[in-house]
Design a protein around this motif. Structure first.
Motif, mmCIF file in Angstrom:
data_model
loop_
_atom_site.group_PDB
_atom_site.id
_atom_site.type_symbol
_atom_site.label_atom_id
_atom_site.label_comp_id
_atom_site.label_asym_id
_atom_site.label_seq_id
_atom_site.Cartn_x
_atom_site.Cartn_y
_atom_site.Cartn_z
ATOM 1 N N SER A 126 80.628 65.227 -90.458
ATOM 2 C CA SER A 126 80.645 66.552 -89.850
ATOM 3 C C SER A 126 82.063 67.010 -89.536
ATOM 4 N N THR A 143 70.652 69.030 -92.174
ATOM 5 C CA THR A 143 70.981 67.632 -92.479
ATOM 6 C C THR A 143 69.807 66.715 -92.167
ATOM 7 N N ARG A 178 73.412 78.363 -101.513
ATOM 8 C CA ARG A 178 72.630 77.653 -100.494
ATOM 9 C C ARG A 178 71.143 77.628 -100.876
ATOM 10 N N ASP A 225 78.914 71.042 -97.988
ATOM 11 C CA ASP A 225 78.605 72.362 -97.450
ATOM 12 C C ASP A 225 79.927 73.115 -97.326
ATOM 13 N N SER A 271 78.562 68.098 -93.854
ATOM 14 C CA SER A 271 77.920 69.269 -93.273
ATOM 15 C C SER A 271 77.854 69.108 -91.766
ATOM 16 N N SER A 272 77.849 70.237 -91.084
ATOM 17 C CA SER A 272 77.639 70.207 -89.629
ATOM 18 C C SER A 272 76.363 70.962 -89.256
ATOM 19 N N ASP A 273 75.554 71.306 -90.225
ATOM 20 C CA ASP A 273 74.294 72.010 -90.019
ATOM 21 C C ASP A 273 73.218 70.978 -89.651
ATOM 22 N N THR A 301 80.668 75.710 -95.886
ATOM 23 C CA THR A 301 80.918 76.348 -94.590
ATOM 24 C C THR A 301 81.423 75.361 -93.542
#
Length: 119
Positions: free
Chosen positions: A32, A14, A101, A51, A8-10, A53
């Motif tokens: 990420s 995270t 989500r 994730d 994930s890059s959120d 996205t």
């Protein structure tokens, strides 16, 4: 100690997941950039959280790499409830569980507990 991969890059979310994992003595490796995934897969990985996205994610390749490097790991993907195609693609790619989500936000602590318990 159980290990978890988190793709994930959120950054906001995270930090919540990592905090919950630390409270359970679960090590989390954040990914990420999907290009770095092969270097993060370890044999003791029990859970991989994906994730949908994440930019540049080749989901079938990521699932295959995780399953090859950590065959016991459950691969759980999550994405927007309105992106039905991405959720269906995740199931087709071999993810063990696909969540929206919102479902993931409600269940991540329990998923981490299961990983910590070796389930």
């Amino acid at each position: 100690m159980a290990a978890v991969l988190f793709l994930s890059s959120d950054l906001m979310f995270t930090s919540r997941v990592v905090g919950a994992a630390q409270a359970l003595d679960v090590a989390v490796s954040l990914v990420s950039n999907p290009a770095g995934l092969p270097d993060k897969i370890t044999a003791d990985c029990r859970l991989a959280l994906v994730d949908l996205t994440l930019d540049n994610l080749n989901l079938p390749a990521a699932v295959a790499a995780i399953k090859a490097g950590a065959p016991q790991a459950r691969v759980i993907a999550y994405g927007a409830h309105v992106d039905e195609a991405a959720l269906a693609d995740a199931a087709d790619a071999g993810c063990d569980l696909v969540l929206t989500r919102g479902q993931f936000h409600k269940q991540y602590a329990e998923l981490l507990r299961s990983a910590a318990a070796g389930e």
